[in-house]
Scaffold this active site. Structure first.
Site, PDB file in Angstrom:
ATOM      1  N   ARG A  91       0.854  -1.187   0.000  1.00 18.99           N
ATOM      2  CA  ARG A  91       0.000   0.000   0.000  1.00 18.99           C
ATOM      3  C   ARG A  91       0.890   1.238   0.000  1.00 18.99           C
ATOM      4  O   ARG A  91       1.953   1.256   0.648  1.00 18.99           O
ATOM      5  CB  ARG A  91      -0.898   0.030   1.245  1.00 18.99           C
ATOM      6  CG  ARG A  91      -2.090  -0.902   1.179  1.00 18.99           C
ATOM      7  CD  ARG A  91      -3.107  -0.456   0.121  1.00 18.99           C
ATOM      8  NE  ARG A  91      -4.272  -1.330   0.061  1.00 18.99           N
ATOM      9  CZ  ARG A  91      -4.420  -2.352  -0.788  1.00 18.99           C
ATOM     10  NH1 ARG A  91      -3.470  -2.638  -1.656  1.00 18.99           N
ATOM     11  NH2 ARG A  91      -5.527  -3.065  -0.785  1.00 18.99           N
ATOM     12  N   GLU A 101      -3.978   7.469  -4.474  1.00 18.69           N
ATOM     13  CA  GLU A 101      -4.386   6.957  -5.792  1.00 18.69           C
ATOM     14  C   GLU A 101      -5.720   7.564  -6.225  1.00 18.69           C
ATOM     15  O   GLU A 101      -6.590   7.752  -5.386  1.00 18.69           O
ATOM     16  CB  GLU A 101      -4.504   5.423  -5.732  1.00 18.69           C
ATOM     17  CG  GLU A 101      -3.172   4.755  -5.478  1.00 18.69           C
ATOM     18  CD  GLU A 101      -3.286   3.240  -5.307  1.00 18.69           C
ATOM     19  OE1 GLU A 101      -4.369   2.670  -5.534  1.00 18.69           O
ATOM     20  OE2 GLU A 101      -2.283   2.637  -4.908  1.00 18.69           O
ATOM     21  N   HIS A 129      -1.531   0.403  -9.996  1.00 19.55           N
ATOM     22  CA  HIS A 129      -2.163  -0.571  -9.086  1.00 19.55           C
ATOM     23  C   HIS A 129      -2.770  -1.742  -9.867  1.00 19.55           C
ATOM     24  O   HIS A 129      -3.984  -1.965  -9.860  1.00 19.55           O
ATOM     25  CB  HIS A 129      -3.236   0.116  -8.221  1.00 19.55           C
ATOM     26  CG  HIS A 129      -3.570  -0.658  -6.969  1.00 19.55           C
ATOM     27  ND1 HIS A 129      -3.946  -0.058  -5.792  1.00 19.55           N
ATOM     28  CD2 HIS A 129      -3.596  -1.987  -6.721  1.00 19.55           C
ATOM     29  CE1 HIS A 129      -4.196  -0.979  -4.879  1.00 19.55           C
ATOM     30  NE2 HIS A 129      -3.989  -2.168  -5.422  1.00 19.55           N
TER      31      HIS A 129
HETATM   32  P1  NAP Z   1      -1.126 -11.474   4.809  1.00 22.02           P
HETATM   33  O1  NAP Z   1      -1.101 -12.923   4.429  1.00 22.02           O
HETATM   34  O2  NAP Z   1      -2.029 -11.032   5.910  1.00 22.02           O
HETATM   35  O3  NAP Z   1       0.386 -11.059   5.152  1.00 22.02           O
HETATM   36  C1  NAP Z   1       0.704  -9.842   5.745  1.00 22.02           C
HETATM   37  C2  NAP Z   1       2.177  -9.886   6.166  1.00 22.02           C
HETATM   38  O4  NAP Z   1       2.544  -8.594   6.629  1.00 22.02           O
HETATM   39  C3  NAP Z   1       2.472 -10.868   7.301  1.00 22.02           C
HETATM   40  O5  NAP Z   1       3.699 -11.491   7.060  1.00 22.02           O
HETATM   41  C4  NAP Z   1       2.566  -9.971   8.526  1.00 22.02           C
HETATM   42  O6  NAP Z   1       3.422 -10.558   9.507  1.00 22.02           O
HETATM   43  C5  NAP Z   1       3.185  -8.720   7.912  1.00 22.02           C
HETATM   44  N1  NAP Z   1       2.936  -7.514   8.690  1.00 22.02           N
HETATM   45  C6  NAP Z   1       1.747  -6.941   8.987  1.00 22.02           C
HETATM   46  N2  NAP Z   1       1.933  -5.842   9.740  1.00 22.02           N
HETATM   47  C7  NAP Z   1       3.272  -5.721   9.911  1.00 22.02           C
HETATM   48  C8  NAP Z   1       4.095  -4.782  10.608  1.00 22.02           C
HETATM   49  N3  NAP Z   1       3.564  -3.752  11.266  1.00 22.02           N
HETATM   50  N4  NAP Z   1       5.426  -4.957  10.567  1.00 22.02           N
HETATM   51  C9  NAP Z   1       5.972  -5.997   9.887  1.00 22.02           C
HETATM   52  N5  NAP Z   1       5.248  -6.916   9.213  1.00 22.02           N
HETATM   53  C10 NAP Z   1       3.917  -6.770   9.241  1.00 22.02           C
HETATM   54  O7  NAP Z   1      -1.525 -10.587   3.557  1.00 22.02           O
HETATM   55  P2  NAP Z   1      -1.282 -10.883   1.997  1.00 22.02           P
HETATM   56  O8  NAP Z   1      -2.401 -11.681   1.452  1.00 22.02           O
HETATM   57  O9  NAP Z   1       0.113 -11.377   1.799  1.00 22.02           O
HETATM   58  O10 NAP Z   1      -1.428  -9.371   1.418  1.00 22.02           O
HETATM   59  C11 NAP Z   1      -0.578  -8.370   1.865  1.00 22.02           C
HETATM   60  C12 NAP Z   1      -0.995  -7.002   1.367  1.00 22.02           C
HETATM   61  O11 NAP Z   1      -0.665  -6.855   0.000  1.00 22.02           O
HETATM   62  C13 NAP Z   1      -2.483  -6.679   1.407  1.00 22.02           C
HETATM   63  O12 NAP Z   1      -2.937  -6.319   2.691  1.00 22.02           O
HETATM   64  C14 NAP Z   1      -2.603  -5.542   0.414  1.00 22.02           C
HETATM   65  O13 NAP Z   1      -2.420  -4.301   1.077  1.00 22.02           O
HETATM   66  C15 NAP Z   1      -1.424  -5.787  -0.539  1.00 22.02           C
HETATM   67  N6  NAP Z   1      -1.894  -6.179  -1.881  1.00 22.02           N
HETATM   68  C16 NAP Z   1      -1.630  -5.364  -2.941  1.00 22.02           C
HETATM   69  C17 NAP Z   1      -2.053  -5.737  -4.207  1.00 22.02           C
HETATM   70  C18 NAP Z   1      -1.772  -4.886  -5.400  1.00 22.02           C
HETATM   71  O14 NAP Z   1      -2.489  -4.995  -6.395  1.00 22.02           O
HETATM   72  N7  NAP Z   1      -0.741  -4.051  -5.362  1.00 22.02           N
HETATM   73  C19 NAP Z   1      -2.768  -6.924  -4.395  1.00 22.02           C
HETATM   74  C20 NAP Z   1      -3.026  -7.704  -3.305  1.00 22.02           C
HETATM   75  C21 NAP Z   1      -2.572  -7.330  -2.040  1.00 22.02           C
HETATM   76  P3  NAP Z   1       3.288 -10.259  11.079  1.00 22.02           P
HETATM   77  O15 NAP Z   1       1.811 -10.183  11.374  1.00 22.02           O
HETATM   78  O16 NAP Z   1       4.017 -11.382  11.732  1.00 22.02           O
HETATM   79  O17 NAP Z   1       3.969  -8.948  11.295  1.00 22.02           O
HETATM   80  C1  8YV Z   2      -7.163  -4.829  -5.868  1.00 26.59           C
HETATM   81  C2  8YV Z   2      -5.489  -5.071  -3.958  1.00 26.59           C
HETATM   82  O1  8YV Z   2      -6.819  -4.269  -7.071  1.00 26.59           O
HETATM   83  O2  8YV Z   2      -6.388  -7.084  -3.138  1.00 26.59           O
HETATM   84  C3  8YV Z   2      -5.859  -6.006  -2.872  1.00 26.59           C
HETATM   85  O3  8YV Z   2      -5.583  -5.669  -1.702  1.00 26.59           O
HETATM   86  O4  8YV Z   2      -4.860  -4.096  -3.744  1.00 26.59           O
HETATM   87  C4  8YV Z   2      -5.882  -5.376  -5.354  1.00 26.59           C
HETATM   88  O5  8YV Z   2      -5.931  -6.751  -5.597  1.00 26.59           O
HETATM   89  C5  8YV Z   2      -7.888  -3.792  -5.140  1.00 26.59           C
HETATM   90  O6  8YV Z   2      -8.172  -4.118  -3.839  1.00 26.59           O
HETATM   91  C6  8YV Z   2      -9.191  -3.501  -5.874  1.00 26.59           C
HETATM   92  O7  8YV Z   2      -9.576  -2.220  -5.672  1.00 26.59           O
END
Ligand code: NAP
Ligand code: 8YV
Length: 322
Positions: free
Chosen positions: A232, A261, A279
């Site tokens: 994010r 964004e 994104h």
């Molecule tokens: P997840 O399985 O919940 O993993 C989150 C990770 O972040 C865990 O390893 C957690 O470990 C760590 N974390 C959380 N808070 C932290 C902190 N304060 N300090 C250090 N580590 C921390 O989530 P995920 O499915 O992998 O998704 C992660 C994120 O990716 C989403 O929340 C979203 O914001 C982003 N995302 C972006 C896109 C995109 O299109 N760009 C798409 C999908 C997701 P600990 O709890 O042990 O700290």
């Molecule tokens: C999406 C994402 O594009 O899953 C997330 O957290 O950032 C992306 O996969 C977004 O949430 C849709 O608005």
């Protein structure tokens, strides 16, 4: 099967697959994302919300019958989850179905940043291969790098598995170390930044991650350093990043997400040593359809069985009878 025509509010933009499927099960109430435009007649009997992006907190005040908020995305920073929990409203997200797609995109963004592949394609398209000759050699490479993952959850681990096959060293920072992995864990982001030359951000956008990639962390990453942000925009201090990139404190950045964004700071747009994406981490038709299915399936499961499929940890509620 119709579910007794529960009413589902969809404020603002929503994925088309969700809009196509919802009317098969519910009365769909598409409205503006501005809660001020919702009359009491519209609000009455609304049991669920399907939302993509930010949900204005005022919706909690005007929807007395709200039970569930189905968020399109695994990250649910756009929803005030504490407020939802205090009202026993369950929030669902879309984990797992997008993990591989986002991990793939992260590797692409990392390589684009290091090897300047988008600029190389522009060079070809502009006819400069003919007029000027070969595209300049990229000063940076993935070879020999140590990649530190800031976050090693579902997506972080999928990125790490892919990076293994690239033959780079892998480390990570999370609050809690994961067991059974060979990657080196760092208890602080700063200590990891001092030890690696590449940081990939894949943590959620929360208070605890807010602008944690700051000037001190970028300084520690160093002059050969690369920052990739797939998590994010709020996790990175964008002003500090622009300054670090301008002054050569770090070498480059690849960004899929931004704090405001769809607005991207002019300072970033002006820099040659960044690779910028709008994104698109999960943005294939197939993956967005799978996310959309999970949004709708969560709503159906809630009203049909009394339990959502993928509630977020803060709202582990079951539906009250009646
Ligand atoms: P997840 O399985 O919940 O993993 C989150 C990770 O972040 C865990 O390893 C957690 O470990 C760590 N974390 C959380 N808070 C932290 C902190 N304060 N300090 C250090 N580590 C921390 O989530 P995920 O499915 O992998 O998704 C992660 C994120 O990716 C989403 O929340 C979203 O914001 C982003 N995302 C972006 C896109 C995109 O299109 N760009 C798409 C999908 C997701 P600990 O709890 O042990 O700290
Ligand atoms: C999406 C994402 O594009 O899953 C997330 O957290 O950032 C992306 O996969 C977004 O949430 C849709 O608005």
């Amino acid at each position: 099967m119709p579910q007794g025509r529960h009413r589902i509010l969809v404020p603002g933009n929503m994925n088309k697959h969700v809009l196509d499927r919802l009317p098969q099960h519910f009365e769909l109430v598409p409205v503006s994302s501005d809660p001020a435009l919702i009359t009491p007649e519209i609000a009455s009997g609304i049991g669920g919300i399907a939302v993509q992006g930010k949900l204005a907190p005022a919706f909690f005040d005007i929807l007395p019958d709200l039970e569930i908020i189905a968020n399109f995305g695994v990250g649910y920073d756009g929803v005030d989850v504490e407020r939802a929990a205090s009202r026993n409203v369950v929030v669902t997200n879309t984990p797992d179905v997008l993990t591989d797609e986002v991990a793939d995109t992260t590797i692409a963004l990392l390589l684009n940043t290091l090897r300047r592949l988008p600029a190389a394609e522009q060079w070809l398209r502009a006819g400069r291969w003919v007029s000027d000759g070969a595209f300049p050699l990229s000063p940076l490479t993935l070879r020999g790098r140590t990649v530190g993952l800031y976050g090693l959850g579902r997506i972080g681990l999928a990125i790490a598995k892919r990076l293994e096959s690239f033959g780079v060293a892998i480390a990570y920072h999370t609050r809690t170390p994961r067991e059974g992995l060979a990657y080196k864990h760092y208890p602080t982001l700063l200590s990891m930044a001092q030890a690696v030359d590449t940081i990939v951000v894949i943590v959620p956008g929360t208070d605890s991650t807010y602008r944690t990639v700051n000037a001190e962390v970028l300084q520690a990453l160093g002059a050969n350093g690369i920052l990739v942000n797939m998590g994010r925009g709020t996790t990175v201090d964008e002003a500090a990043l622009v300054d670090a990139l301008q002054r050569g404190v770090i070498a480059g950045a690849g960004l899929d997400v931004f704090e405001a964004e769809p607005h991207v700071p002019d300072g970033l747009l002006a820099l040659p040593n960044v690779s910028l994406l709008p994104h698109v981490g999960s943005a294939s038709q197939a993956t967005r359809n799978a996310m959309g299915d999970l949004v709708v399936d969560n709503l159906v499961a809630w009203f049909e069985t009394g339990a959502a499929l993928t509630p977020v940890p803060e709202t582990p509620f079951k539906r009250q009878a009646g």
